[in-house]
Motif scaffolding. Structure first.
Motif, mmCIF file in Angstrom:
data_model
loop_
_atom_site.group_PDB
_atom_site.id
_atom_site.type_symbol
_atom_site.label_atom_id
_atom_site.label_comp_id
_atom_site.label_asym_id
_atom_site.label_seq_id
_atom_site.Cartn_x
_atom_site.Cartn_y
_atom_site.Cartn_z
ATOM 1 N N VAL A 139 58.801 37.174 13.416
ATOM 2 C CA VAL A 139 59.507 36.906 12.160
ATOM 3 C C VAL A 139 60.852 36.228 12.397
ATOM 4 O O VAL A 139 61.261 35.355 11.626
ATOM 5 C CB VAL A 139 59.651 38.185 11.296
ATOM 6 C CG1 VAL A 139 60.627 39.174 11.902
ATOM 7 C CG2 VAL A 139 60.072 37.842 9.877
ATOM 8 N N SER A 140 61.541 36.567 13.461
ATOM 9 C CA SER A 140 62.828 35.954 13.763
ATOM 10 C C SER A 140 62.680 34.459 14.026
ATOM 11 O O SER A 140 63.446 33.634 13.508
ATOM 12 C CB SER A 140 63.460 36.658 14.970
ATOM 13 O OG SER A 140 64.669 36.057 15.317
ATOM 14 N N THR A 141 61.686 34.095 14.819
ATOM 15 C CA THR A 141 61.454 32.680 15.122
ATOM 16 C C THR A 141 60.963 31.930 13.895
ATOM 17 O O THR A 141 61.420 30.812 13.619
ATOM 18 C CB THR A 141 60.432 32.547 16.272
ATOM 19 O OG1 THR A 141 60.939 33.260 17.406
ATOM 20 C CG2 THR A 141 60.199 31.094 16.649
ATOM 21 N N LEU A 142 60.058 32.525 13.150
ATOM 22 C CA LEU A 142 59.550 31.887 11.934
ATOM 23 C C LEU A 142 60.677 31.661 10.935
ATOM 24 O O LEU A 142 60.758 30.598 10.302
ATOM 25 C CB LEU A 142 58.432 32.730 11.324
ATOM 26 C CG LEU A 142 57.750 32.166 10.083
ATOM 27 C CD1 LEU A 142 57.178 30.769 10.334
ATOM 28 C CD2 LEU A 142 56.654 33.126 9.613
ATOM 29 N N LYS B 112 58.020 28.823 21.815
ATOM 30 C CA LYS B 112 57.064 29.552 22.656
ATOM 31 C C LYS B 112 57.183 29.156 24.123
ATOM 32 O O LYS B 112 56.733 29.883 24.987
ATOM 33 C CB LYS B 112 55.638 29.344 22.155
ATOM 34 C CG LYS B 112 55.380 30.069 20.846
ATOM 35 C CD LYS B 112 53.901 30.139 20.560
ATOM 36 C CE LYS B 112 53.667 31.121 19.419
ATOM 37 N NZ LYS B 112 52.259 31.439 19.264
ATOM 38 N N GLU B 113 57.787 28.002 24.385
ATOM 39 C CA GLU B 113 57.946 27.540 25.762
ATOM 40 C C GLU B 113 59.336 27.823 26.320
ATOM 41 O O GLU B 113 59.482 28.114 27.498
ATOM 42 C CB GLU B 113 57.653 26.040 25.847
ATOM 43 C CG GLU B 113 56.207 25.711 25.575
ATOM 44 C CD GLU B 113 55.946 24.220 25.519
ATOM 45 O OE1 GLU B 113 56.894 23.422 25.732
ATOM 46 O OE2 GLU B 113 54.796 23.844 25.253
ATOM 47 N N ASN B 114 60.352 27.671 25.466
ATOM 48 C CA ASN B 114 61.722 27.877 25.922
ATOM 49 C C ASN B 114 62.546 28.461 24.771
ATOM 50 O O ASN B 114 63.263 27.729 24.081
ATOM 51 C CB ASN B 114 62.326 26.570 26.430
ATOM 52 C CG ASN B 114 63.638 26.784 27.159
ATOM 53 O OD1 ASN B 114 64.314 27.798 26.974
ATOM 54 N ND2 ASN B 114 63.998 25.822 27.986
ATOM 55 N N TYR B 115 62.431 29.761 24.603
ATOM 56 C CA TYR B 115 63.073 30.427 23.462
ATOM 57 C C TYR B 115 64.591 30.267 23.489
ATOM 58 O O TYR B 115 65.218 30.051 22.463
ATOM 59 C CB TYR B 115 62.688 31.906 23.417
ATOM 60 C CG TYR B 115 63.186 32.584 22.163
ATOM 61 C CD1 TYR B 115 62.590 32.322 20.933
ATOM 62 C CD2 TYR B 115 64.268 33.461 22.202
ATOM 63 C CE1 TYR B 115 63.046 32.918 19.773
ATOM 64 C CE2 TYR B 115 64.726 34.066 21.043
ATOM 65 C CZ TYR B 115 64.114 33.788 19.828
ATOM 66 O OH TYR B 115 64.579 34.370 18.685
ATOM 67 N N ARG B 116 65.198 30.360 24.650
ATOM 68 C CA ARG B 116 66.662 30.263 24.763
ATOM 69 C C ARG B 116 67.153 28.896 24.272
ATOM 70 O O ARG B 116 68.130 28.807 23.541
ATOM 71 C CB ARG B 116 67.090 30.495 26.217
ATOM 72 C CG ARG B 116 68.585 30.576 26.427
ATOM 73 C CD ARG B 116 69.162 31.895 25.934
ATOM 74 N NE ARG B 116 70.029 31.651 24.807
ATOM 75 C CZ ARG B 116 70.294 32.509 23.840
ATOM 76 N NH1 ARG B 116 69.759 33.692 23.826
ATOM 77 N NH2 ARG B 116 71.097 32.222 22.858
ATOM 78 N N SER B 117 66.476 27.829 24.679
ATOM 79 C CA SER B 117 66.856 26.485 24.220
ATOM 80 C C SER B 117 66.674 26.354 22.711
ATOM 81 O O SER B 117 67.490 25.725 22.028
ATOM 82 C CB SER B 117 66.025 25.412 24.923
ATOM 83 O OG SER B 117 66.346 25.352 26.274
ATOM 84 N N PHE B 118 65.610 26.957 22.198
ATOM 85 C CA PHE B 118 65.364 26.933 20.757
ATOM 86 C C PHE B 118 66.503 27.625 20.009
ATOM 87 O O PHE B 118 67.043 27.085 19.047
ATOM 88 C CB PHE B 118 64.021 27.606 20.447
ATOM 89 C CG PHE B 118 63.753 27.775 18.978
ATOM 90 C CD1 PHE B 118 63.445 26.684 18.186
ATOM 91 C CD2 PHE B 118 63.804 29.027 18.388
ATOM 92 C CE1 PHE B 118 63.196 26.835 16.829
ATOM 93 C CE2 PHE B 118 63.555 29.198 17.037
ATOM 94 C CZ PHE B 118 63.256 28.101 16.253
ATOM 95 N N VAL B 119 66.887 28.807 20.467
ATOM 96 C CA VAL B 119 67.978 29.547 19.816
ATOM 97 C C VAL B 119 69.283 28.762 19.913
ATOM 98 O O VAL B 119 70.035 28.670 18.933
ATOM 99 C CB VAL B 119 68.118 30.960 20.423
ATOM 100 C CG1 VAL B 119 69.383 31.647 19.949
ATOM 101 C CG2 VAL B 119 66.895 31.802 20.077
ATOM 102 N N ASP B 120 69.567 28.184 21.077
ATOM 103 C CA ASP B 120 70.773 27.365 21.228
ATOM 104 C C ASP B 120 70.768 26.198 20.243
ATOM 105 O O ASP B 120 71.792 25.873 19.639
ATOM 106 C CB ASP B 120 70.895 26.826 22.660
ATOM 107 C CG ASP B 120 71.239 27.906 23.668
ATOM 108 O OD1 ASP B 120 71.658 29.015 23.260
ATOM 109 O OD2 ASP B 120 71.069 27.641 24.881
ATOM 110 N N TYR B 121 69.622 25.582 20.067
ATOM 111 C CA TYR B 121 69.470 24.466 19.129
ATOM 112 C C TYR B 121 69.815 24.922 17.701
ATOM 113 O O TYR B 121 70.550 24.242 16.981
ATOM 114 C CB TYR B 121 68.030 23.952 19.207
ATOM 115 C CG TYR B 121 67.703 22.790 18.315
ATOM 116 C CD1 TYR B 121 67.963 21.485 18.712
ATOM 117 C CD2 TYR B 121 67.073 22.995 17.079
ATOM 118 C CE1 TYR B 121 67.640 20.412 17.892
ATOM 119 C CE2 TYR B 121 66.743 21.929 16.265
ATOM 120 C CZ TYR B 121 67.033 20.641 16.676
ATOM 121 O OH TYR B 121 66.708 19.586 15.858
#
Length: 175
Positions: free
Chosen positions: A22-25, A115-124
């Motif tokens: 849910v957090s990512t969605l 799903k591949e690089n959660y940290r980069s996604f969150v930073d984005y």
């Protein structure tokens, strides 16, 4: 231009093997809202975004999944988050407008794959204008932030070829 949230969630989930936590969605819906504001000046969802300790938050995402058990499965995970999955991963996206699908595709192609690089996604996500301009537990004014960002970009482009402006920027860069 708004779409039904359940249709937007289906469009996003269909690109991620039918499920996301849910957090990512929620972050993906937020990014689609930002892209919608950039293109049309309005959010595609009706979510009133808030910045909480996990980033942009709107309870509407999880609530929508819970209120549509014919479309979504919601399972609680051990870490306290919930996994939202499409019940039928082959369901057609005919209820989603072509423009909304294009917004989703644009976000997916521009943002790091969570799903591949959660940290980069969150930073984005955290480097978006609304997040940078907000305070913890405060509202995220998506429309005003993005429109302000666009005005600044337009100003910078308008003076980019101005010799005096370049001299001033060069001076500031050195000093």
């Amino acid at each position: 231009m708004t779409v039904k949230l359940e249709n937007l969630l289906q469009a996003i989930l269909s690109h991620y093997e039918g499920s996301l936590d849910v957090s990512t969605l929620t972050k993906m819906v937020y990014l689609v809202d930002l892209e919608s504001v950039r293109r049309h000046g309005v959010q595609i969802s009706c979510i009133e975004w808030v910045r909480d300790n996990c980033g942009p938050f709107g309870s509407e995402v999880q609530n929508c999944a819970l209120q549509n058990p014919d479309i979504f499965d919601v399972k609680n995970e051990k870490n306290g988050d919930s996994l939202i999955s499409l019940k039928d991963r082959t369901s057609p996206l005919s209820k989603v407008s072509p423009d909304a699908l294009d917004l989703v595709r644009t976000v997916i192609s521009n943002a790091p794959n969570p799903k591949e690089n959660y940290r980069s996604f969150v930073d984005y996500v955290y480097k978006t204008a609304p997040m940078l301009l907000s305070t913890q537990n405060g509202p995220l004014d998506v429309v005003a932030s993005i429109l302000s960002e666009q005005e600044v970009d337009e100003f910078i482009h308008s003076v980019a070829d101005d010799e005096e402006w370049q001299a001033a920027m060069d001076y500031l860069a050195v000093n």
